[in-house]
Motif scaffolding. Structure first.
Motif, PDB file in Angstrom:
ATOM      1  N   THR A 150      35.803  47.186  40.801  1.00  0.00           N
ATOM      2  CA  THR A 150      35.066  48.369  41.244  1.00  0.00           C
ATOM      3  C   THR A 150      33.589  48.034  41.050  1.00  0.00           C
ATOM      4  OG1 THR A 150      35.157  49.370  39.052  1.00  0.00           O
ATOM      5  CG2 THR A 150      36.891  49.979  40.609  1.00  0.00           C
ATOM      6  N   GLN A 151      32.727  48.621  41.871  1.00  0.00           N
ATOM      7  CA  GLN A 151      31.323  48.219  41.860  1.00  0.00           C
ATOM      8  C   GLN A 151      30.395  49.421  41.869  1.00  0.00           C
ATOM      9  OE1 GLN A 151      29.941  45.030  44.586  1.00  0.00           O
ATOM     10  NE2 GLN A 151      28.740  46.671  45.480  1.00  0.00           N
ATOM     11  N   ASP A 152      29.329  49.307  41.097  1.00  0.00           N
ATOM     12  CA  ASP A 152      28.241  50.288  41.090  1.00  0.00           C
ATOM     13  C   ASP A 152      26.930  49.544  41.276  1.00  0.00           C
ATOM     14  OD1 ASP A 152      29.595  52.790  40.505  1.00  0.00           O
ATOM     15  OD2 ASP A 152      29.959  51.947  38.518  1.00  0.00           O
ATOM     16  N   MET A 153      26.011  50.136  42.028  1.00  0.00           N
ATOM     17  CA  MET A 153      24.667  49.581  42.178  1.00  0.00           C
ATOM     18  C   MET A 153      23.706  50.577  41.569  1.00  0.00           C
ATOM     19  SD  MET A 153      24.822  47.919  45.971  1.00  0.00           S
ATOM     20  CE  MET A 153      25.626  49.291  46.769  1.00  0.00           C
ATOM     21  N   VAL A 154      22.879  50.105  40.646  1.00  0.00           N
ATOM     22  CA  VAL A 154      21.962  50.997  39.952  1.00  0.00           C
ATOM     23  C   VAL A 154      20.562  50.393  39.887  1.00  0.00           C
ATOM     24  CG1 VAL A 154      23.764  52.062  38.551  1.00  0.00           C
ATOM     25  CG2 VAL A 154      22.600  50.055  37.682  1.00  0.00           C
ATOM     26  N   ASN A 197      20.436  46.346  39.998  1.00  0.00           N
ATOM     27  CA  ASN A 197      21.451  45.836  39.078  1.00  0.00           C
ATOM     28  C   ASN A 197      22.812  46.232  39.621  1.00  0.00           C
ATOM     29  OD1 ASN A 197      19.624  44.850  36.961  1.00  0.00           O
ATOM     30  ND2 ASN A 197      19.043  46.992  36.878  1.00  0.00           N
ATOM     31  N   VAL A 198      23.670  45.256  39.747  1.00  0.00           N
ATOM     32  CA  VAL A 198      25.012  45.486  40.275  1.00  0.00           C
ATOM     33  C   VAL A 198      25.994  45.304  39.128  1.00  0.00           C
ATOM     34  CG1 VAL A 198      26.737  44.747  41.950  1.00  0.00           C
ATOM     35  CG2 VAL A 198      24.295  44.651  42.535  1.00  0.00           C
ATOM     36  N   ILE A 199      26.790  46.331  38.890  1.00  0.00           N
ATOM     37  CA  ILE A 199      27.768  46.317  37.808  1.00  0.00           C
ATOM     38  C   ILE A 199      29.157  46.315  38.440  1.00  0.00           C
ATOM     39  CG2 ILE A 199      28.642  47.540  35.784  1.00  0.00           C
ATOM     40  CD1 ILE A 199      25.771  48.904  35.747  1.00  0.00           C
ATOM     41  N   VAL A 200      29.913  45.265  38.149  1.00  0.00           N
ATOM     42  CA  VAL A 200      31.263  45.144  38.693  1.00  0.00           C
ATOM     43  C   VAL A 200      32.234  45.166  37.521  1.00  0.00           C
ATOM     44  CG1 VAL A 200      32.837  43.750  40.081  1.00  0.00           C
ATOM     45  CG2 VAL A 200      30.389  43.769  40.620  1.00  0.00           C
ATOM     46  N   ARG A 201      33.205  46.067  37.592  1.00  0.00           N
ATOM     47  CA  ARG A 201      34.167  46.270  36.503  1.00  0.00           C
ATOM     48  C   ARG A 201      35.559  45.864  36.969  1.00  0.00           C
ATOM     49  NH1 ARG A 201      34.728  49.984  31.994  1.00  0.00           N
ATOM     50  NH2 ARG A 201      36.920  50.490  31.708  1.00  0.00           N
ATOM     51  N   PHE A 202      36.259  45.184  36.082  1.00  0.00           N
ATOM     52  CA  PHE A 202      37.632  44.769  36.346  1.00  0.00           C
ATOM     53  C   PHE A 202      38.528  45.311  35.240  1.00  0.00           C
ATOM     54  CE2 PHE A 202      34.817  41.540  38.022  1.00  0.00           C
ATOM     55  CZ  PHE A 202      35.360  41.201  39.246  1.00  0.00           C
ATOM     56  N   GLU A 203      39.614  45.963  35.631  1.00  0.00           N
ATOM     57  CA  GLU A 203      40.671  46.377  34.702  1.00  0.00           C
ATOM     58  C   GLU A 203      41.736  45.288  34.797  1.00  0.00           C
ATOM     59  OE1 GLU A 203      40.720  49.230  32.855  1.00  0.00           O
ATOM     60  OE2 GLU A 203      38.856  50.048  33.672  1.00  0.00           O
ATOM     61  N   LEU A 204      41.983  44.587  33.702  1.00  0.00           N
ATOM     62  CA  LEU A 204      42.817  43.388  33.747  1.00  0.00           C
ATOM     63  C   LEU A 204      44.188  43.570  33.112  1.00  0.00           C
ATOM     64  CD1 LEU A 204      40.012  40.877  32.767  1.00  0.00           C
ATOM     65  CD2 LEU A 204      40.881  41.389  35.059  1.00  0.00           C
ATOM     66  N   LYS A 205      45.120  42.776  33.622  1.00  0.00           N
ATOM     67  CA  LYS A 205      46.451  42.681  33.036  1.00  0.00           C
ATOM     68  C   LYS A 205      46.466  41.490  32.081  1.00  0.00           C
ATOM     69  CE  LYS A 205      48.461  44.463  37.284  1.00  0.00           C
ATOM     70  NZ  LYS A 205      49.098  44.106  38.529  1.00  0.00           N
ATOM     71  N   ASP A 206      47.471  41.442  31.227  1.00  0.00           N
ATOM     72  CA  ASP A 206      47.598  40.316  30.291  1.00  0.00           C
ATOM     73  C   ASP A 206      47.561  38.995  31.049  1.00  0.00           C
ATOM     74  OD1 ASP A 206      47.759  41.921  28.058  1.00  0.00           O
ATOM     75  OD2 ASP A 206      49.951  41.922  27.995  1.00  0.00           O
ATOM     76  N   GLY A 207      46.784  38.053  30.511  1.00  0.00           N
ATOM     77  CA  GLY A 207      46.741  36.716  31.079  1.00  0.00           C
ATOM     78  C   GLY A 207      45.730  36.519  32.201  1.00  0.00           C
ATOM     79  N   GLU A 208      45.038  37.570  32.626  1.00  0.00           N
ATOM     80  CA  GLU A 208      44.097  37.438  33.745  1.00  0.00           C
ATOM     81  C   GLU A 208      42.675  37.089  33.318  1.00  0.00           C
ATOM     82  OE1 GLU A 208      45.839  40.351  37.226  1.00  0.00           O
ATOM     83  OE2 GLU A 208      44.464  41.249  35.773  1.00  0.00           O
ATOM     84  N   LEU A 209      42.308  37.388  32.086  1.00  0.00           N
ATOM     85  CA  LEU A 209      40.919  37.295  31.647  1.00  0.00           C
ATOM     86  C   LEU A 209      40.328  35.892  31.832  1.00  0.00           C
ATOM     87  CD1 LEU A 209      38.487  38.741  30.306  1.00  0.00           C
ATOM     88  CD2 LEU A 209      39.378  37.908  28.127  1.00  0.00           C
ATOM     89  N   ASP A 210      40.964  34.870  31.298  1.00  0.00           N
ATOM     90  CA  ASP A 210      40.396  33.519  31.350  1.00  0.00           C
ATOM     91  C   ASP A 210      40.235  33.020  32.781  1.00  0.00           C
ATOM     92  OD1 ASP A 210      40.201  33.448  28.596  1.00  0.00           O
ATOM     93  OD2 ASP A 210      42.076  32.353  28.325  1.00  0.00           O
TER      94      ASP A 210
END
Length: 98
Positions: free
Chosen positions: A89-93, A7-20
């Protein structure tokens, strides 16, 4: 020994307006490219309530399948390159059976 699913978990910390924009890119990438790659099982996208964190969770048949995907598709795909601009950022578990 049998390969364990990865399972690969990739996390993004976003600024306003980036999500969509990021959600659209990830959906395109998985629908058009990743879903056809050998060893891919499934993927989910999660966001926090305020839209500042996005988590992409993908399952692969094995670490070897995922590594092949990284070498042969993710490192070359224009869509993947656009996603990288969002500073993931990425984690593999591996799942531990109960």
């Amino acid at each position: 020994m049998k390969n364990k699913p990865l399972n690969v978990i990739v996390r993004f910390e976003l600024k306003d307006g980036e999500l969509d924009t990021l959600i659209s890119l990830i959906r395109d990438f998985f629908e058009k490219e990743v879903s056809r790659f050998p060893g891919f099982i499934s993927a989910k996208i999660h966001q926090n309530e305020v839209g500042t964190v996005l988590i992409n969770y993908a399952s692969w048949e094995s670490a070897e399948h995922f590594q092949r995907f990284v070498r042969e598709l993710a490192s070359l795909s224009p869509i993947a390159q656009q996603i990288q601009a969002f500073r993931p950022t990425q984690d593999m578990v591996f799942e531990i059976p109960l």
